[in-house]
Design a protein around this motif. Structure first.
Motif, short mmCIF file in Angstrom:
data_model
loop_
_atom_site.label_atom_id
_atom_site.label_comp_id
_atom_site.label_asym_id
_atom_site.label_seq_id
_atom_site.Cartn_x
_atom_site.Cartn_y
_atom_site.Cartn_z
N ARG A 76 42.11 23.54 27.70
CA ARG A 76 43.35 23.92 26.87
C ARG A 76 43.72 25.28 27.39
N TRP A 77 42.89 26.18 27.94
CA TRP A 77 43.34 27.39 28.65
C TRP A 77 44.18 26.90 29.95
N ALA A 78 43.56 25.81 30.52
CA ALA A 78 44.21 25.50 32.01
C ALA A 78 45.46 24.89 32.07
N ALA A 79 45.62 24.26 30.60
CA ALA A 79 47.15 23.92 30.49
C ALA A 79 48.09 24.98 30.59
N GLY A 80 47.67 26.14 29.93
CA GLY A 80 48.76 27.28 29.92
C GLY A 80 48.97 27.74 31.42
N HIS A 81 47.85 27.87 32.04
CA HIS A 81 47.50 28.32 33.64
C HIS A 81 48.46 27.48 34.45
N GLU A 82 48.10 25.90 34.17
CA GLU A 82 49.14 25.01 35.19
C GLU A 82 50.60 25.13 34.71
N LEU A 83 51.00 25.36 33.63
CA LEU A 83 52.23 25.78 33.25
C LEU A 83 52.77 27.00 33.83
N GLY A 84 52.04 27.88 34.28
CA GLY A 84 52.45 28.98 34.86
C GLY A 84 52.93 28.72 36.43
N HIS A 85 52.22 27.47 36.87
CA HIS A 85 52.64 26.97 38.23
C HIS A 85 54.23 26.32 38.24
N SER A 86 54.50 25.79 37.01
CA SER A 86 55.76 25.22 36.96
C SER A 86 56.68 26.65 36.89
N PHE A 87 56.37 27.58 36.40
CA PHE A 87 57.03 28.66 36.49
C PHE A 87 57.21 29.44 38.09
N LYS A 88 56.92 28.66 38.85
CA LYS A 88 56.58 28.85 40.38
C LYS A 88 55.65 30.39 40.52
N LEU A 89 54.50 30.53 39.65
CA LEU A 89 53.53 31.57 39.55
C LEU A 89 52.61 30.90 40.63
N ARG A 90 51.93 31.80 41.49
CA ARG A 90 50.64 31.23 42.18
C ARG A 90 49.54 31.51 41.70
N ASP A 91 48.35 31.00 42.08
CA ASP A 91 46.90 31.42 41.83
C ASP A 91 46.88 32.72 42.23
N GLN A 92 46.12 33.83 41.62
CA GLN A 92 45.96 35.06 41.80
C GLN A 92 44.26 35.31 42.09
N TYR A 93 43.69 34.35 42.63
CA TYR A 93 42.32 34.44 42.88
C TYR A 93 41.62 33.99 44.13
N THR A 94 40.87 34.06 44.63
CA THR A 94 40.23 33.60 46.18
C THR A 94 38.81 33.14 45.54
N GLU A 95 38.04 32.62 46.18
CA GLU A 95 36.63 32.26 46.30
C GLU A 95 35.72 33.56 45.73
N ALA A 96 36.39 34.61 46.19
CA ALA A 96 35.41 35.81 45.98
C ALA A 96 35.74 36.38 44.44
N GLY A 97 37.03 35.86 43.98
CA GLY A 97 37.21 36.33 42.39
C GLY A 97 38.52 36.50 42.24
N PRO A 98 38.95 37.44 41.31
CA PRO A 98 40.46 37.63 41.12
C PRO A 98 41.08 38.51 41.88
N ASN A 99 42.38 38.28 42.34
CA ASN A 99 43.05 39.45 43.19
C ASN A 99 43.16 40.76 42.50
N SER A 100 43.10 41.75 43.11
CA SER A 100 43.25 43.24 42.27
C SER A 100 44.49 43.11 41.45
N GLY A 101 44.14 43.74 40.07
CA GLY A 101 44.96 43.63 39.20
C GLY A 101 45.29 42.37 38.24
N TYR A 102 44.79 41.50 38.80
CA TYR A 102 44.72 40.03 38.01
C TYR A 102 43.12 39.65 37.31
N GLU A 103 42.52 40.91 36.91
CA GLU A 103 41.17 40.24 36.53
C GLU A 103 41.11 39.80 35.38
#
Length: 167
Positions: free
Chosen positions: A116-143
């Protein structure tokens, strides 16, 4: 004239607004801090819990923004395919109209909460938003942010990016 927007009432005059579409989703900014997101999404199997999770994820107070999201079940907009097994990573192309979400068949309660959470995250991609994480964890400011960490919510930066993509 009286206009109600969530808890804001405007009497007389008008409130300036800017509207754009990302894919088929309409994004309207009223004044400096109110944002309305609306559109349709087709769930071939009618997953209303995913639809509610999307609306919930993208509605609320995020920094200086108050956002109201109303995605409705319907055709002619985005399409959510339930084609990922429980525990598998859901996907969506950046700026694309199709979301690939998890099946509930055989899912544990923990897997369903994530789905259910991931459905909202994937909707963000439809808004042209990119993932803000790497294998090391979230990008700074996106914790604690929806595009940066599991269970996150949008923040002011997320909404700034969404509005920027409305050019």
């Amino acid at each position: 004239m009286t206009i109600f927007y969530d808890e804001v009432m405007i009497v007389g005059g008008s409130l300036s607004s800017k509207t754009c579409k990302i894919n088929s989703v309409e994004v309207t900014q009223y004044g400096a801090g109110m944002v309305a997101i609306s559109g349709s999404i087709s769930f071939p199997d009618g997953r209303s819990d995913y639809l509610a999770a999307m609306n919930n994820a993208w509605s609320g107070n995020f920094g200086r923004y108050t956002v109201s999201t109303q995605m409705l079940q319907g055709t002619g907009g985005l399409t959510a395919y339930i084609n990922k097994a429980p525990g598998e990573s859901p996907t969506a192309d950046i700026g694309g109209p199709n979301l690939n979400l998890n099946s509930a068949v055989g899912a544990t309660p923990t897997q369903m909460a994530y789905a259910r959470w991931a459905a909202g995250h994937e909707l963000g991609h439809s808004f042209k938003l990119r993932d803000q994480y790497t294998e090391a964890g979230p990008n700074s400011g996106y914790e604690n942010e929806i595009m940066g960490v599991d269970g996150g919510k949008p923040n002011e930066t997320t909404i700034d990016s969404l509005l920027y993509n409305c050019k």
